[in-house]
Design an enzyme around this catalytic site. Structure first.
Site, short mmCIF file in Angstrom:
data_model
loop_
_atom_site.label_atom_id
_atom_site.label_comp_id
_atom_site.label_asym_id
_atom_site.label_seq_id
_atom_site.Cartn_x
_atom_site.Cartn_y
_atom_site.Cartn_z
N ASP A 62 0.84 -1.19 0.00
CA ASP A 62 0.00 0.00 0.00
C ASP A 62 0.88 1.24 0.00
O ASP A 62 2.10 1.15 0.20
CB ASP A 62 -0.98 0.01 1.17
CG ASP A 62 -0.32 -0.16 2.53
OD1 ASP A 62 0.90 -0.40 2.57
OD2 ASP A 62 -1.02 -0.05 3.55
N TYR A 64 2.90 4.65 0.93
CA TYR A 64 3.56 5.07 2.16
C TYR A 64 2.59 5.88 3.01
O TYR A 64 1.93 6.80 2.51
CB TYR A 64 4.79 5.92 1.84
CG TYR A 64 5.89 5.18 1.11
CD1 TYR A 64 6.52 4.07 1.68
CD2 TYR A 64 6.31 5.60 -0.15
CE1 TYR A 64 7.54 3.40 1.01
CE2 TYR A 64 7.34 4.93 -0.82
CZ TYR A 64 7.94 3.84 -0.24
OH TYR A 64 8.94 3.18 -0.91
N PHE A 75 6.52 1.91 -4.22
CA PHE A 75 7.89 2.10 -3.73
C PHE A 75 8.46 3.49 -4.03
O PHE A 75 9.47 3.88 -3.46
CB PHE A 75 8.85 1.03 -4.29
CG PHE A 75 8.53 -0.36 -3.84
CD1 PHE A 75 8.77 -0.76 -2.53
CD2 PHE A 75 7.98 -1.28 -4.72
CE1 PHE A 75 8.47 -2.03 -2.10
CE2 PHE A 75 7.67 -2.57 -4.30
CZ PHE A 75 7.92 -2.94 -3.00
N HIS A 182 10.67 -9.95 0.21
CA HIS A 182 10.35 -8.52 0.09
C HIS A 182 11.58 -7.69 0.49
O HIS A 182 12.38 -8.12 1.32
CB HIS A 182 9.18 -8.18 1.01
CG HIS A 182 8.57 -6.84 0.78
ND1 HIS A 182 9.07 -5.70 1.37
CD2 HIS A 182 7.52 -6.46 0.03
CE1 HIS A 182 8.32 -4.67 0.99
NE2 HIS A 182 7.38 -5.10 0.17
#
Length: 219
Positions: A62, A64, A75, A182
């Site tokens: 989701d 930031y 990102f 991740h």
């Protein structure tokens, strides 16, 4: 929250925008919290990278939850954000190890402009409440996007179990699938570091006769 869908281009044909978005918009309109990113940027990833232009897919989770950071691409952050979010910092560490380059800022829009779809799997988040919109209904859109992109081989960077679960909607056997841990600080050392995703994508694109991604591009 009101959305301007006029810039969606070919993505606008997805059923989600008629069938599911109205209920999501209603839920957001009654939420008194600050919702990120601003409404004009919620669909930025789709607006910037049209279906037929997609060479690679990177799935985030989701946006930031820190105001001023998210701008609609997974990102990515606005160019003036310092320090970088920790996951993005780890992505750049791997980029430096893989291609010996360290970007000057965290704005990944140049990647998007070259065909890298930077799609979060929830497109909104209340400020300071990471994951709070994970079940709001955005997953329907992500599933439809992936189904739309299953028509031709793409490079699919599936970082973490969440992205890999959604990757089940990609069935084309000719996709390049890079599945690793991740890049978050909790898991990056469990297989993300050392995975060389950027050079591997480019090697695959070149082998297909396609133009590689200039991962060193910055805004």
């Amino acid at each position: 929250m009101q959305f301007d869908l006029s810039r969606l281009g070919d993505w606008s044909s997805l059923p989600f925008f008629d069938d599911a978005l109205p209920s999501i918009a209603s839920a957001l309109a009654t939420d008194s919290r600050t919702i990120l990113p601003p409404s004009a940027q919620v669909f930025a990833a789709l607006e910037r990278t049209q279906p037929d232009a997609v060479k690679a897919i990177i799935l985030g989770q989701d946006p930031y939850p820190t105001p001023g950071h998210a701008h609609g691409l997974a990102f990515s952050v606005e160019p003036d954000v310092r320090p970088l979010p920790r996951s993005l910092n780890n992505i750049f560490k791997e980029l430096a190890d893989d291609l010996a380059f360290q970007p000057s800022n965290g704005d990944l829009r140049p990647w998007a402009d070259q065909g890298v779809l930077l799609l979060n799997t929830a497109l909104t988040v209340p400020a300071g409440e990471a994951g709070a919109h994970a079940k709001l209904g955005w997953s329907t859109l992500v599933e439809q996007v992936l189904q739309r992109l299953d028509d031709h081989p793409r490079a699919c960077l599936l970082w973490g179990k969440h992205a890999q679960k959604l990757g089940a909607h990609l069935h084309n056997p000719d996709h390049l699938r890079i599945e690793t841990a991740h890049p978050s600080p909790l898991s990056a050392r469990r297989g993300f570091f050392g995975s060389r995703p950027f050079s591997r994508v480019n090697e695959w694109l070149i082998a297909r006769g396609d133009t590689p991604i200039d991962w060193t591009g910055t805004s």
